[in-house]
Design a protein around this motif. Sequence first.
Motif, PDB file in Angstrom:
ATOM      1  N   LEU B 200       0.819  -1.222   0.000  1.00  0.00           N
ATOM      2  CA  LEU B 200       0.000   0.000   0.000  1.00  0.00           C
ATOM      3  C   LEU B 200       0.847   1.264   0.000  1.00  0.00           C
ATOM      4  O   LEU B 200       0.454   2.278  -0.576  1.00  0.00           O
ATOM      5  CB  LEU B 200      -0.920   0.017   1.232  1.00  0.00           C
ATOM      6  CG  LEU B 200      -1.952  -1.108   1.323  1.00  0.00           C
ATOM      7  CD1 LEU B 200      -2.815  -0.911   2.560  1.00  0.00           C
ATOM      8  CD2 LEU B 200      -2.811  -1.169   0.081  1.00  0.00           C
ATOM      9  N   VAL B 201       1.999   1.205   0.654  1.00  0.00           N
ATOM     10  CA  VAL B 201       2.819   2.427   0.730  1.00  0.00           C
ATOM     11  C   VAL B 201       3.269   2.894  -0.643  1.00  0.00           C
ATOM     12  O   VAL B 201       3.662   4.055  -0.804  1.00  0.00           O
ATOM     13  CB  VAL B 201       4.077   2.231   1.623  1.00  0.00           C
ATOM     14  CG1 VAL B 201       3.676   1.794   3.021  1.00  0.00           C
ATOM     15  CG2 VAL B 201       5.064   1.269   1.010  1.00  0.00           C
ATOM     16  N   GLU B 202       3.210   1.999  -1.627  1.00  0.00           N
ATOM     17  CA  GLU B 202       3.669   2.376  -2.957  1.00  0.00           C
ATOM     18  C   GLU B 202       2.652   3.212  -3.724  1.00  0.00           C
ATOM     19  O   GLU B 202       2.987   3.811  -4.745  1.00  0.00           O
ATOM     20  CB  GLU B 202       4.016   1.127  -3.772  1.00  0.00           C
ATOM     21  CG  GLU B 202       5.134   0.288  -3.185  1.00  0.00           C
ATOM     22  CD  GLU B 202       6.451   1.057  -3.085  1.00  0.00           C
ATOM     23  OE1 GLU B 202       6.689   1.958  -3.907  1.00  0.00           O
ATOM     24  OE2 GLU B 202       7.235   0.751  -2.156  1.00  0.00           O
ATOM     25  N   TRP B 203       1.400   3.221  -3.267  1.00  0.00           N
ATOM     26  CA  TRP B 203       0.417   3.967  -4.052  1.00  0.00           C
ATOM     27  C   TRP B 203      -0.599   4.723  -3.205  1.00  0.00           C
ATOM     28  O   TRP B 203      -1.131   5.739  -3.629  1.00  0.00           O
ATOM     29  CB  TRP B 203      -0.319   3.043  -5.031  1.00  0.00           C
ATOM     30  CG  TRP B 203      -1.102   1.958  -4.376  1.00  0.00           C
ATOM     31  CD1 TRP B 203      -0.660   0.720  -4.029  1.00  0.00           C
ATOM     32  CD2 TRP B 203      -2.475   2.013  -3.967  1.00  0.00           C
ATOM     33  NE1 TRP B 203      -1.662   0.002  -3.430  1.00  0.00           N
ATOM     34  CE2 TRP B 203      -2.788   0.765  -3.380  1.00  0.00           C
ATOM     35  CE3 TRP B 203      -3.472   2.992  -4.024  1.00  0.00           C
ATOM     36  CZ2 TRP B 203      -4.059   0.472  -2.861  1.00  0.00           C
ATOM     37  CZ3 TRP B 203      -4.723   2.698  -3.514  1.00  0.00           C
ATOM     38  CH2 TRP B 203      -5.004   1.450  -2.951  1.00  0.00           C
ATOM     39  N   TYR B 204      -0.904   4.225  -2.000  1.00  0.00           N
ATOM     40  CA  TYR B 204      -1.947   4.910  -1.230  1.00  0.00           C
ATOM     41  C   TYR B 204      -1.475   6.282  -0.732  1.00  0.00           C
ATOM     42  O   TYR B 204      -0.365   6.411  -0.234  1.00  0.00           O
ATOM     43  CB  TYR B 204      -2.388   4.074  -0.033  1.00  0.00           C
ATOM     44  CG  TYR B 204      -3.431   4.799   0.806  1.00  0.00           C
ATOM     45  CD1 TYR B 204      -4.725   4.961   0.342  1.00  0.00           C
ATOM     46  CD2 TYR B 204      -3.088   5.373   2.029  1.00  0.00           C
ATOM     47  CE1 TYR B 204      -5.669   5.651   1.079  1.00  0.00           C
ATOM     48  CE2 TYR B 204      -4.029   6.059   2.778  1.00  0.00           C
ATOM     49  CZ  TYR B 204      -5.326   6.196   2.297  1.00  0.00           C
ATOM     50  OH  TYR B 204      -6.252   6.889   3.020  1.00  0.00           O
ATOM     51  N   ARG B 205      -2.328   7.263  -0.902  1.00  0.00           N
ATOM     52  CA  ARG B 205      -2.042   8.597  -0.374  1.00  0.00           C
ATOM     53  C   ARG B 205      -3.278   9.071   0.374  1.00  0.00           C
ATOM     54  O   ARG B 205      -4.398   8.840  -0.084  1.00  0.00           O
ATOM     55  CB  ARG B 205      -1.710   9.580  -1.509  1.00  0.00           C
ATOM     56  CG  ARG B 205      -0.413   9.251  -2.247  1.00  0.00           C
ATOM     57  CD  ARG B 205       0.806   9.320  -1.333  1.00  0.00           C
ATOM     58  NE  ARG B 205       2.023   8.856  -2.002  1.00  0.00           N
ATOM     59  CZ  ARG B 205       2.475   7.620  -1.959  1.00  0.00           C
ATOM     60  NH1 ARG B 205       1.808   6.687  -1.302  1.00  0.00           N
ATOM     61  NH2 ARG B 205       3.585   7.279  -2.573  1.00  0.00           N
TER      62      ARG B 205
END
Lengths: 238, 238
Positions: B200-205
Amino acid sequence: MRGPPVPGRAAQGRTLRRVTGTRPPAPEGERPAGGARERRARPAYDPSSLVEVAAQVFNERGYDATSMEDLSAAAGITKSSFYHHVRGKEALLRAALERALDGLFGILDEPAASTGTPLTRLRHIVRRQVEVLAAELPHVTLLLRLRGNTETERWALERRREFDAAITRLVRDAQTAGELRTGSDPAVDARLLSGLVNSLVEWYRPGRMPVDALASEVDRMAFEGLRAHVPAGEARPS
Amino acid sequence: MRGPPVPGRAAQGRTLRRVTGTRPPAPEGERPAGGARERRARPAYDPSSLVEVAAQVFNERGYDATSMEDLSAAAGITKSSFYHHVRGKEALLRAALERALDGLFGILDEPAASTGTPLTRLRHIVRRQVEVLAAELPHVTLLLRLRGNTETERWALERRREFDAAITRLVRDAQTAGELRTGSDPAVDARLLSGLVNSLVEWYRPGRMPVDALASEVDRMAFEGLRAHVPAGEARPS
DNA sequence: GTCTATAATCAGATAGAC
DNA sequence: GTCTATCTGATTATAGAC
């Protein structure tokens, strides 16, 4: 270098690790003639091998933390000899990224990637993605960790986005066809799916388990989930 | 720095991006008094804010590619002023990693993490993990991208392994209890599960979608899969 | 093709004026 | 607390002998 200025390099926190892992043998004619070198098992010097060595070290240390000295040491030669074979650090990066991207986009060109229902095609691509990831592990790992600092990195990130966009379209089609769960944004589902597949580079190592077994587990988890399925007719556990 | 020696910094491939993203306002008393500074929206100077700014820049550029100059510029002051507030680059890294690890291990101490069946506990932890990840996004992102070059990084990686081991134990227990699928190695399933969550850290904002909605989608995908479920009694699509 | 030696530049960190 | 100026060492890359 890191940390406060310290006299000796050994006093630094950084550990010098050597690239292990097997590599395909180089053509005999390419080997240096006078085998007077006494280092431990040294990789071959042909361009393709150097790219693979570089990708391994990039992954272990991170691209920016890797010096040309690190790379040449991993190749078993001095830094300036290394420059005889390679244009520079970024050229090595680019070559490695091209290998990863060629592998991934090659999947989309396969006949099975455009045959059958959206879900059938998606599952084929996921399976092949796992296989390419395993076959080109260091190169794909490098691709997935890019930050976009240089022009080369941004070019590769752009191509990677194109690949992800193809996956997203397929997920959307599969949802429209009623083959995937509803009630969720297909773009989110596509990211979750890609995230699951890509996370393999963080732990999978060749020899840990057969690639096709890994692909099957990923496929099962992605589409059926981790939960135990009750046989048809029985009540679902509350 | 990257690439061949070039006179001007602008000629380099590297792009100077500024940290955007909202930040909690610093206590009024902590702000510098004489607001004569004319830069754009500048972060506060208290230690906690500086750690968050640093984590953001570390994530954008990568830890090694980030210079103290980059960090001080993001904070809106010069490099030497920056050193007045911070011991050094690695101290900033450590502070950020501590925040991430405290958040994650805090989950394991919650009552719900040891209440109910293994699957119930596992699902609670996964949900909370998504929430912590969203709340401490820059710090957790940093944690998940470590390479282990310095002593600080290795320390954090070791703690992260302890957390993963707790997840693995729980997955094993849930499988033994018949709540998770059989026929797969629980260690593999745990890695797949963690990989899904961590990706998730790669895309969630923040702001992209509500955190609880995200957590629900992750939970559904992880345990039920992406495939459409047929109502009980109907035939499964071949 | 490999080496030693070195150039040019940039990094983390400090000194000391204001 | 912030600044300019500077130190020290590491980095990418090249020159030129063998």
